[in-house]
Design a protein around this motif. Structure first.
Motif, mmCIF file in Angstrom:
data_model
loop_
_atom_site.group_PDB
_atom_site.id
_atom_site.type_symbol
_atom_site.label_atom_id
_atom_site.label_comp_id
_atom_site.label_asym_id
_atom_site.label_seq_id
_atom_site.Cartn_x
_atom_site.Cartn_y
_atom_site.Cartn_z
ATOM 1 N N GLU A 79 0.842 -1.193 0.000
ATOM 2 C CA GLU A 79 0.000 0.000 0.000
ATOM 3 C C GLU A 79 0.882 1.249 0.000
ATOM 4 O OE1 GLU A 79 -3.305 0.051 -0.341
ATOM 5 O OE2 GLU A 79 -3.150 -2.128 -0.568
ATOM 6 N N LEU A 80 0.735 2.055 -1.009
ATOM 7 C CA LEU A 80 1.476 3.293 -1.134
ATOM 8 C C LEU A 80 0.513 4.469 -1.037
ATOM 9 C CD1 LEU A 80 3.842 2.411 -4.123
ATOM 10 C CD2 LEU A 80 4.336 2.237 -1.669
ATOM 11 N N ALA A 81 0.949 5.524 -0.382
ATOM 12 C CA ALA A 81 0.150 6.743 -0.276
ATOM 13 C C ALA A 81 0.614 7.741 -1.322
ATOM 14 C CB ALA A 81 0.294 7.345 1.117
ATOM 15 N N ALA A 82 -0.336 8.519 -1.838
ATOM 16 C CA ALA A 82 -0.009 9.588 -2.771
ATOM 17 C C ALA A 82 0.476 10.804 -1.996
ATOM 18 C CB ALA A 82 -1.239 9.944 -3.600
ATOM 19 N N VAL A 83 1.451 11.518 -2.579
ATOM 20 C CA VAL A 83 2.025 12.704 -1.945
ATOM 21 C C VAL A 83 1.913 13.862 -2.927
ATOM 22 C CG1 VAL A 83 4.083 13.746 -0.934
ATOM 23 C CG2 VAL A 83 3.603 11.317 -0.564
ATOM 24 N N ASN A 84 1.111 14.830 -2.578
ATOM 25 C CA ASN A 84 0.825 15.979 -3.447
ATOM 26 C C ASN A 84 1.889 17.068 -3.223
ATOM 27 O OD1 ASN A 84 -0.678 17.427 -5.322
ATOM 28 N ND2 ASN A 84 -2.092 18.238 -3.807
ATOM 29 N N SER A 85 3.137 16.731 -3.489
ATOM 30 C CA SER A 85 4.252 17.621 -3.174
ATOM 31 C C SER A 85 4.404 18.716 -4.229
ATOM 32 C CB SER A 85 5.547 16.815 -3.056
ATOM 33 O OG SER A 85 5.717 15.951 -4.167
ATOM 34 N N PRO A 86 5.089 19.800 -3.888
ATOM 35 C CA PRO A 86 5.207 20.927 -4.832
ATOM 36 C C PRO A 86 5.942 20.536 -6.116
ATOM 37 C CG PRO A 86 5.873 21.587 -2.612
ATOM 38 C CD PRO A 86 5.699 20.100 -2.581
ATOM 39 N N SER A 87 5.323 20.819 -7.245
ATOM 40 C CA SER A 87 5.941 20.690 -8.573
ATOM 41 C C SER A 87 6.246 19.270 -9.015
ATOM 42 C CB SER A 87 7.235 21.510 -8.663
ATOM 43 O OG SER A 87 6.975 22.883 -8.452
ATOM 44 N N HIS A 88 6.101 18.290 -8.137
ATOM 45 C CA HIS A 88 6.485 16.926 -8.498
ATOM 46 C C HIS A 88 5.708 15.956 -7.630
ATOM 47 C CE1 HIS A 88 9.154 14.180 -10.605
ATOM 48 N NE2 HIS A 88 9.418 13.564 -9.469
ATOM 49 N N PHE A 89 5.052 15.001 -8.261
ATOM 50 C CA PHE A 89 4.191 14.066 -7.545
ATOM 51 C C PHE A 89 4.970 12.784 -7.260
ATOM 52 C CE2 PHE A 89 0.538 11.404 -6.691
ATOM 53 C CZ PHE A 89 -0.394 12.281 -6.180
ATOM 54 N N VAL A 90 4.907 12.305 -6.003
ATOM 55 C CA VAL A 90 5.602 11.082 -5.621
ATOM 56 C C VAL A 90 4.666 10.218 -4.780
ATOM 57 C CG1 VAL A 90 7.924 12.084 -5.729
ATOM 58 C CG2 VAL A 90 6.626 12.205 -3.579
ATOM 59 N N LEU A 91 5.159 9.041 -4.412
ATOM 60 C CA LEU A 91 4.417 8.110 -3.570
ATOM 61 C C LEU A 91 5.204 7.867 -2.283
ATOM 62 C CD1 LEU A 91 3.451 5.559 -6.365
ATOM 63 C CD2 LEU A 91 1.946 7.263 -5.319
#
Length: 276
Positions: free
Chosen positions: A124-136
């Protein structure tokens, strides 16, 4: 007169606040707006097949990072998926079916695919709405961050902060809150904003309107309702402009642009009166 969008059950689950919508299905329902007749189930079957190839290599009881290593091998080594750095703003990079076809995408589309694949491996990975770049994000004693745009790089918290800082130009260390898990609705809104920006940048206002209808529903930001009304007026659809412009003015009566938006609303009503 308000335009109706095609049935979109998984997108509707996001709007209803369901805690675990299938974001891959949501992305495919959005893609279907531009690919009429797209068979969402057949595209999901392609994701299932990719996951199955990684699953058969995973040893029973192995650490989640080992599973992600097998996933990275299938996705990036065997199948050659990659981030499209050469033509980042190609709208195909935001369409999950096109990502599967071309094996190219942007951070959020590749993250949605990667998250769907990892989930099928039991990770299970969570989405990360980080600035300028989307990661998990993978939780553990210390979080591990995954960057699907850069071939599934596994990053520590400090390494992720450095990467996001370099890509975003953020002054100083990235705050922990910017690297926290986000809700599905935030993922969908960001995906739609990316696609909207691409179409507006190309002055393809008809395509932007298709996206904006969903974005105005998914986002709580009144500006998205204003933009929906503005796009409707741009495309000579005053009947669709009235409700969102009214909603914006009700939510932001003291906004700097309230007078200008009010004038546009009056013009839309005047046009409708002449037509009737």
């Amino acid at each position: 007169m308000r335009a109706r969008r095609p049935p979109s059950p998984e997108f509707d689950r996001v709007l209803a606040g369901e805690p675990r919508p299938d974001l891959a299905r949501v992305a495919l329902e959005i893609a279907r707006d531009f690919h009429p007749g797209l068979d969402v189930d057949s595209q999901i079957a392609r994701i299932d097949a990719l996951a199955a190839r990684a699953r058969i290599r995973r040893r029973e009881g192995s650490h989640p990072l080992q599973a992600l290593g097998q996933l990275n091998w299938v996705l990036y080594v065997e199948d050659g998926f990659d981030g499209d750095a050469e033509d980042y703003f190609d709208p195909r990079n935001s369409m999950l079916n096109e990502v599967l076809d071309r094996r190219l995408g942007i951070p959020i589309s590749l993250s949605i695919l990667y998250q769907a694949l990892a989930g099928r491996l039991g990770v299970e990975l969570a989405a990360v709405n980080s600035p300028s770049h989307f990661v998990l994000r993978l939780e553990g004693e210390a979080p591990t961050f995954i960057d699907p745009f850069h071939r599934g790089d596994l990053l520590s918290l400090d390494a992720c902060r450095r990467r996001i800082g370099e890509l975003s130009g953020w002054p100083g260390p990235i705050p922990a809150a910017k690297l926290a898990p986000c809700e599905p609705r935030a993922v969908v809104a960001r995906m739609l904003r990316n696609l909207k920006g691409i179409h507006v940048g190309r002055e393809d206002f008809a395509s932007a309107l298709v996206v904006q209808r969903r974005l105005a529903a998914a986002s709580e930001d009144p500006l998205e309702r204003r933009d929906l009304g503005m796009l409707c007026l741009q495309l000579d659809r005053p009947g669709e402009a009235v409700d969102p412009l009214e909603a914006y003015l009700k939510a932001r009566p003291d906004a700097d642009d309230a007078k200008a938006v009010g004038n546009l609303l009056a013009a839309a009503r005047s046009t409708l009166a002449r037509w009737n």
